[in-house]
Design a protein around this motif. Structure first.
Motif, PDB file in Angstrom:
ATOM      1  N   MET A 186      -8.329 -12.888   3.211  1.00 32.25           N
ATOM      2  CA  MET A 186      -8.206 -11.577   3.852  1.00 32.25           C
ATOM      3  C   MET A 186      -8.958 -11.634   5.183  1.00 32.25           C
ATOM      4  O   MET A 186     -10.098 -12.063   5.234  1.00 32.25           O
ATOM      5  N   SER A 187      -8.303 -11.186   6.245  1.00 32.38           N
ATOM      6  CA  SER A 187      -8.937 -11.180   7.558  1.00 32.38           C
ATOM      7  C   SER A 187      -9.991 -10.075   7.623  1.00 32.38           C
ATOM      8  O   SER A 187     -10.018  -9.152   6.802  1.00 32.38           O
ATOM      9  N   ARG A 188     -10.840 -10.184   8.611  1.00 34.21           N
ATOM     10  CA  ARG A 188     -11.866  -9.146   8.804  1.00 34.21           C
ATOM     11  C   ARG A 188     -11.218  -7.793   9.077  1.00 34.21           C
ATOM     12  O   ARG A 188     -11.707  -6.767   8.628  1.00 34.21           O
ATOM     13  N   THR A 189     -10.108  -7.802   9.807  1.00 34.57           N
ATOM     14  CA  THR A 189      -9.399  -6.558  10.106  1.00 34.57           C
ATOM     15  C   THR A 189      -8.866  -5.924   8.830  1.00 34.57           C
ATOM     16  O   THR A 189      -8.992  -4.716   8.619  1.00 34.57           O
ATOM     17  N   GLU A 190      -8.289  -6.747   7.960  1.00 27.36           N
ATOM     18  CA  GLU A 190      -7.768  -6.239   6.688  1.00 27.36           C
ATOM     19  C   GLU A 190      -8.901  -5.753   5.783  1.00 27.36           C
ATOM     20  O   GLU A 190      -8.768  -4.727   5.107  1.00 27.36           O
ATOM     21  N   GLU A 191     -10.003  -6.481   5.786  1.00 26.73           N
ATOM     22  CA  GLU A 191     -11.153  -6.078   4.978  1.00 26.73           C
ATOM     23  C   GLU A 191     -11.707  -4.740   5.458  1.00 26.73           C
ATOM     24  O   GLU A 191     -12.004  -3.849   4.663  1.00 26.73           O
ATOM     25  N   PHE A 192     -11.814  -4.595   6.780  1.00 25.86           N
ATOM     26  CA  PHE A 192     -12.297  -3.332   7.342  1.00 25.86           C
ATOM     27  C   PHE A 192     -11.352  -2.192   6.997  1.00 25.86           C
ATOM     28  O   PHE A 192     -11.790  -1.098   6.620  1.00 25.86           O
ATOM     29  N   ALA A 193     -10.053  -2.430   7.096  1.00 27.09           N
ATOM     30  CA  ALA A 193      -9.066  -1.391   6.775  1.00 27.09           C
ATOM     31  C   ALA A 193      -9.186  -0.972   5.315  1.00 27.09           C
ATOM     32  O   ALA A 193      -9.107   0.226   5.000  1.00 27.09           O
ATOM     33  N   ALA A 194      -9.400  -1.930   4.421  1.00 28.28           N
ATOM     34  CA  ALA A 194      -9.550  -1.606   2.997  1.00 28.28           C
ATOM     35  C   ALA A 194     -10.821  -0.791   2.756  1.00 28.28           C
ATOM     36  O   ALA A 194     -10.798   0.187   1.992  1.00 28.28           O
ATOM     37  N   LEU A 195     -11.900  -1.166   3.401  1.00 28.59           N
ATOM     38  CA  LEU A 195     -13.147  -0.407   3.251  1.00 28.59           C
ATOM     39  C   LEU A 195     -12.999   1.005   3.810  1.00 28.59           C
ATOM     40  O   LEU A 195     -13.494   1.972   3.223  1.00 28.59           O
ATOM     41  N   ARG A 196     -12.312   1.118   4.918  1.00 22.08           N
ATOM     42  CA  ARG A 196     -12.085   2.434   5.526  1.00 22.08           C
ATOM     43  C   ARG A 196     -11.249   3.321   4.602  1.00 22.08           C
ATOM     44  O   ARG A 196     -11.563   4.497   4.399  1.00 22.08           O
ATOM     45  N   ARG A 197     -10.188   2.758   4.018  1.00 23.26           N
ATOM     46  CA  ARG A 197      -9.361   3.527   3.067  1.00 23.26           C
ATOM     47  C   ARG A 197     -10.196   3.969   1.865  1.00 23.26           C
ATOM     48  O   ARG A 197     -10.058   5.098   1.385  1.00 23.26           O
ATOM     49  N   HIS A 198     -11.056   3.083   1.388  1.00 20.93           N
ATOM     50  CA  HIS A 198     -11.905   3.420   0.236  1.00 20.93           C
ATOM     51  C   HIS A 198     -12.857   4.564   0.589  1.00 20.93           C
ATOM     52  O   HIS A 198     -13.032   5.489  -0.207  1.00 20.93           O
ATOM     53  N   LEU A 199     -13.467   4.506   1.764  1.00 19.26           N
ATOM     54  CA  LEU A 199     -14.371   5.575   2.195  1.00 19.26           C
ATOM     55  C   LEU A 199     -13.643   6.910   2.260  1.00 19.26           C
ATOM     56  O   LEU A 199     -14.110   7.920   1.721  1.00 19.26           O
ATOM     57  N   VAL A 200     -12.486   6.922   2.899  1.00 19.85           N
ATOM     58  CA  VAL A 200     -11.719   8.166   3.024  1.00 19.85           C
ATOM     59  C   VAL A 200     -11.332   8.689   1.643  1.00 19.85           C
ATOM     60  O   VAL A 200     -11.455   9.893   1.366  1.00 19.85           O
ATOM     61  N   SER A 201     -10.914   7.805   0.768  1.00 21.54           N
ATOM     62  CA  SER A 201     -10.539   8.219  -0.587  1.00 21.54           C
ATOM     63  C   SER A 201     -11.711   8.836  -1.330  1.00 21.54           C
ATOM     64  O   SER A 201     -11.570   9.873  -1.988  1.00 21.54           O
ATOM     65  N   ARG A 202     -12.879   8.216  -1.238  1.00 20.49           N
ATOM     66  CA  ARG A 202     -14.061   8.756  -1.928  1.00 20.49           C
ATOM     67  C   ARG A 202     -14.450  10.123  -1.381  1.00 20.49           C
ATOM     68  O   ARG A 202     -14.790  11.031  -2.137  1.00 20.49           O
ATOM     69  N   VAL A 203     -14.394  10.273  -0.072  1.00 19.56           N
ATOM     70  CA  VAL A 203     -14.786  11.544   0.547  1.00 19.56           C
ATOM     71  C   VAL A 203     -13.785  12.644   0.206  1.00 19.56           C
ATOM     72  O   VAL A 203     -14.176  13.768  -0.124  1.00 19.56           O
ATOM     73  N   LEU A 204     -12.511  12.329   0.256  1.00 16.89           N
ATOM     74  CA  LEU A 204     -11.497  13.360   0.039  1.00 16.89           C
ATOM     75  C   LEU A 204     -11.185  13.609  -1.436  1.00 16.89           C
ATOM     76  O   LEU A 204     -10.909  14.741  -1.823  1.00 16.89           O
ATOM     77  N   ASP A 205     -11.204  12.569  -2.247  1.00 17.60           N
ATOM     78  CA  ASP A 205     -10.759  12.698  -3.629  1.00 17.60           C
ATOM     79  C   ASP A 205     -11.872  12.591  -4.658  1.00 17.60           C
ATOM     80  O   ASP A 205     -11.642  12.835  -5.837  1.00 17.60           O
ATOM     81  N   GLY A 206     -13.063  12.220  -4.225  1.00 23.33           N
ATOM     82  CA  GLY A 206     -14.178  12.081  -5.153  1.00 23.33           C
ATOM     83  C   GLY A 206     -14.711  13.437  -5.574  1.00 23.33           C
ATOM     84  O   GLY A 206     -14.250  14.489  -5.115  1.00 23.33           O
ATOM     85  N   PRO A 207     -15.693  13.417  -6.468  1.00 22.96           N
ATOM     86  CA  PRO A 207     -16.279  14.685  -6.909  1.00 22.96           C
ATOM     87  C   PRO A 207     -16.989  15.383  -5.755  1.00 22.96           C
ATOM     88  O   PRO A 207     -17.487  14.734  -4.835  1.00 22.96           O
ATOM     89  N   GLY A 208     -16.997  16.694  -5.809  1.00 24.68           N
ATOM     90  CA  GLY A 208     -17.667  17.453  -4.762  1.00 24.68           C
ATOM     91  C   GLY A 208     -17.714  18.924  -5.105  1.00 24.68           C
ATOM     92  O   GLY A 208     -17.080  19.384  -6.054  1.00 24.68           O
ATOM     93  N   SER A 209     -18.451  19.656  -4.309  1.00 22.94           N
ATOM     94  CA  SER A 209     -18.569  21.105  -4.476  1.00 22.94           C
ATOM     95  C   SER A 209     -17.416  21.852  -3.824  1.00 22.94           C
ATOM     96  O   SER A 209     -17.167  23.009  -4.137  1.00 22.94           O
TER      97      SER A 209
END
Length: 112
Positions: free
Chosen positions: A1-24
């Protein structure tokens, strides 16, 4: 996996956690803050300021939303979603500009 692909995967994970994770804050409202698509006032103006001109936010903006019933935890989550959404839009625009100027491979090379 290239660094660009790795960064894109981490970015998608961050967005998913913020938008779909538990919260108030309900997930739909977090998504609206992320996309800067909340039209109801005063929340819509607040999100727009966070996303586009955060230096103009004042204590009064937070007080208005607190008086409207938003908790500190909800306001924190809304700020995070709005800021992350703005950062993502800026990143996507920068990548598109690089791709246009350098070609798709050049954009990948420039991000390394």
């Amino acid at each position: 996996m290239s660094r660009t692909e790795e960064f894109a995967a981490l970015r998608r994970h961050l967005v998913s956690r913020v938008l779909d994770g538990p919260g108030s804050t309900p997930a739909q409202l977090r998504a609206g803050a992320f996309g800067n698509t909340v039209a109801t006032e005063p929340l819509g103006r607040f999100i727009m300021l966070v996303a586009d001109n955060s230096a103009q936010l004042t204590d009064a903006d937070f007080a208005t939303l607190s008086a409207a019933g938003y908790t500190d935890d909800q306001l924190f989550e809304i700020v995070v979603c709005a800021a992350l959404g703005a950062a993502n839009r800026q990143y996507d625009a920068a990548r598109a500009a690089l791709a246009a100027a350098l070609g798709d491979e050049g954009a990948d090379d420039a991000s390394r």
